[in-house]
Scaffold this motif. Structure first.
Motif, mmCIF file in Angstrom:
data_model
loop_
_atom_site.group_PDB
_atom_site.id
_atom_site.type_symbol
_atom_site.label_atom_id
_atom_site.label_comp_id
_atom_site.label_asym_id
_atom_site.label_seq_id
_atom_site.Cartn_x
_atom_site.Cartn_y
_atom_site.Cartn_z
ATOM 1 N N PRO A 149 -14.095 -73.338 32.206
ATOM 2 C CA PRO A 149 -13.170 -74.137 33.017
ATOM 3 C C PRO A 149 -11.864 -73.381 33.282
ATOM 4 O O PRO A 149 -11.493 -72.449 32.556
ATOM 5 C CB PRO A 149 -12.925 -75.388 32.151
ATOM 6 N N VAL A 150 -11.173 -73.812 34.327
ATOM 7 C CA VAL A 150 -9.939 -73.128 34.735
ATOM 8 C C VAL A 150 -8.894 -73.186 33.620
ATOM 9 O O VAL A 150 -8.204 -72.189 33.341
ATOM 10 C CB VAL A 150 -9.395 -73.754 36.033
ATOM 11 N N ARG A 151 -8.778 -74.321 32.977
ATOM 12 C CA ARG A 151 -7.748 -74.464 31.929
ATOM 13 C C ARG A 151 -8.006 -73.484 30.777
ATOM 14 O O ARG A 151 -7.075 -72.820 30.293
ATOM 15 C CB ARG A 151 -7.739 -75.895 31.412
ATOM 16 N N LYS A 152 -9.269 -73.386 30.355
ATOM 17 C CA LYS A 152 -9.598 -72.468 29.268
ATOM 18 C C LYS A 152 -9.374 -71.021 29.702
ATOM 19 O O LYS A 152 -8.880 -70.194 28.918
ATOM 20 C CB LYS A 152 -11.052 -72.676 28.848
ATOM 21 N N TYR A 153 -9.706 -70.728 30.942
ATOM 22 C CA TYR A 153 -9.499 -69.372 31.454
ATOM 23 C C TYR A 153 -8.025 -68.996 31.428
ATOM 24 O O TYR A 153 -7.661 -67.899 30.967
ATOM 25 C CB TYR A 153 -10.056 -69.280 32.872
ATOM 26 N N LEU A 154 -7.168 -69.891 31.885
ATOM 27 C CA LEU A 154 -5.728 -69.593 31.909
ATOM 28 C C LEU A 154 -5.158 -69.453 30.498
ATOM 29 O O LEU A 154 -4.308 -68.583 30.236
ATOM 30 C CB LEU A 154 -4.992 -70.690 32.680
ATOM 31 N N LEU A 155 -5.627 -70.297 29.567
ATOM 32 C CA LEU A 155 -5.136 -70.197 28.188
ATOM 33 C C LEU A 155 -5.543 -68.872 27.552
ATOM 34 O O LEU A 155 -4.731 -68.218 26.871
ATOM 35 C CB LEU A 155 -5.668 -71.373 27.364
ATOM 36 N N LEU A 156 -6.792 -68.462 27.793
ATOM 37 C CA LEU A 156 -7.238 -67.195 27.223
ATOM 38 C C LEU A 156 -6.524 -66.009 27.870
ATOM 39 O O LEU A 156 -6.201 -65.016 27.182
ATOM 40 C CB LEU A 156 -8.756 -67.056 27.397
ATOM 41 N N CYS A 157 -6.256 -66.101 29.166
ATOM 42 C CA CYS A 157 -5.494 -65.032 29.824
ATOM 43 C C CYS A 157 -4.083 -64.943 29.259
ATOM 44 O O CYS A 157 -3.549 -63.833 29.054
ATOM 45 C CB CYS A 157 -5.447 -65.277 31.335
ATOM 46 N N ALA A 158 -3.461 -66.092 28.999
ATOM 47 C CA ALA A 158 -2.118 -66.086 28.424
ATOM 48 C C ALA A 158 -2.129 -65.484 27.022
ATOM 49 O O ALA A 158 -1.250 -64.679 26.654
ATOM 50 C CB ALA A 158 -1.558 -67.505 28.392
#
Length: 434
Positions: A149-158
């Protein structure tokens, strides 16, 4: 059931050979190829140019630069292998096996370590560090953004960005370069997100529309089966029940020697003949082509297939005032011509035109894509139409009309020839005998 089998065959052929599905597959392939090429473009530009400066900084820096380039190329290869399964996972066709991410994750960690080591030995210039950081997670993130999901992707990128910045700070990278590295990671994360997810979403919507079109065709065939079965049940159900009861009664009367058994069997014979005639009427009504219905059906089917269709003259004297036999014959022409438009060529526009003149009704079906459509001219469909129109004194012409157009022209005289009723009645008698 011959007509129903023909409908099923046309739908199956439509599903197999429909050019829109082929175009959709090409769009799908183009999108995947574009995403596969993106990491390689970054590799040979921003991932390669900053490493040139390492060749003047000693053997250690050169070794780290070569290792970084090799590992980065291997990461791009793995990314290309995972793009297609990632698309299938996003569409819900099949699940993406997470074990395929183990090696890319290890290579990403190795790349990160090599970059930190290059920064520690001074093997990369200040401006080149931001470019290498920009290329660092691109290959791994391209398929990964379609899996989670987009939220998990952004958290992992951060979290990854924090880890990279912390490692660079630990080896003494100045603050301004740390800010540039963090900004580069933000840019590449958003770039992958905005290029991968919308493309996959658009393709998913188009594939769902194609699947809905196939389902609609299957439902139409099933509905026609139910309608025909319902008509046959309504016609034969009651009569067969009466025949069974009267036959049982005739058997009992015959066993008793009662002469009334003969009367019951005569009644059974009458009901059977009446049922036979009713079945003929149902089949004749099922196979009969109605011009207004065929015009509406052809327009709906062609437009559903992405072909713009215009019907002209259907509300005028040609469409309303023609005799029923003429309208039925022209209805068959509309059905066959629309089928040929769907099955042959790559048309985009179709015009169905009804006109009257010189005591005849003229039907024209014109579409683009003449080169492929003309291949159907020698088939049995148009030959059957010519025979049907000839019984009414009409004619049929089909061929290229110039400018990439293919035209089918049916002409049927409103005033029937003298022997038309004779031939029609003989045709009906032969049909009933069959």
């Amino acid at each position: 059931m011959k007509e129903l089998d023909e409908v099923i065959g046309r739908v199956r052929g439509w599903r197999r050979g429909w050019h829109e599905r082929t175009k959709l597959q090409r769009i799908d392939l183009y999108t995947q190829v574009t995403l596969c090429a993106l990491p390689w473009v970054f590799l040979v530009t921003w991932g390669l140019l900053p490493l040139i400066g390492a060749f003047g900084e000693g053997a250690v820096a050169v070794s780290l630069a070569v290792a970084f380039l090799v590992v980065n190329a291997a990461q791009c290869l793995l990314s290309n292998r995972n793009v297609a399964p990632a698309f299938a996972h996003y569409r819900g066709v099949e699940s993406f096996p997470l074990r395929r991410l183990r090696l890319p994750a290890v290579l990403l960690a190795v790349l990160t370590g090599l970059l930190v080591a290059l920064a520690a030995v001074g093997g990369v210039e200040d401006a080149g560090l931001s470019l290498l950081v920009l290329d660092l997670p691109l290959a791994f993130a391209t398929p990964y953004v379609l899996i989670v999901p987009v939220r998990k992707y952004l958290l992992l990128c951060a979290a990854y960005a924090v880890a990279v910045v912390a490692l660079l700070a630990a080896v003494g990278v100045p603050g301004r370069l740390l800010f540039g590295a963090a900004f580069s990671l933000l840019v590449v994360s958003l770039l992958v997100l905005l290029s991968g997810r919308p493309s996959a979403w658009s393709l998913t919507v188009m594939w769902q529309a194609e699947e809905a079109r196939d389902m609609q065709a299957r439902l139409a065939v099933a509905e026609e089966r139910l309608r025909f079965g319902r008509d046959m049940h309504d016609v034969l159900g009651r009569n067969l029940a009466v025949i069974a009861l009267k036959s049982e009664l005739a058997v009992e009367l015959a066993q008793r020697g009662n002469a009334a058994a003969v009367d019951q069997m005569v009644e059974v014979q009458r009901i059977a003949r009446a049922s036979q005639q009713e079945v003929r009427d149902v089949v004749r009504g099922y196979r009969e082509a109605d011009l207004p219905t065929e015009l509406l059906g052809a327009k709906g089917v062609l437009e559903a297939a992405g072909i713009s269709c215009t019907v002209e003259g259907a509300d005028g004297p040609a469409g309303i005032g023609a005799p029923p036999a003429v309208q039925a014959a022209l209805g068959w022409v509309v059905r066959e011509a629309a089928t040929n438009v769907l099955r042959h060529g790559d048309p985009r526009h179709c015009v169905i035109r009804l006109t009257t003149g010189a005591g005849a009704v003229v039907l024209e079906v014109e579409n683009d894509g003449a080169g492929a459509a003309s291949a159907s001219e020698g088939g049995s469909g148009l030959a059957g139409l010519r025979e049907r129109l000839a019984a009414l004194g009409g004619s049929l012409e089909a061929g290229a009309a110039g400018d990439g157009l293919f035209r089918v022209t049916a002409t049927v005289p409103v005033a029937a020839p003298r022997d038309r009723s004779r031939s029609t009645s003989s045709e009906e008698r032969s049909s009933e005998e069959r």
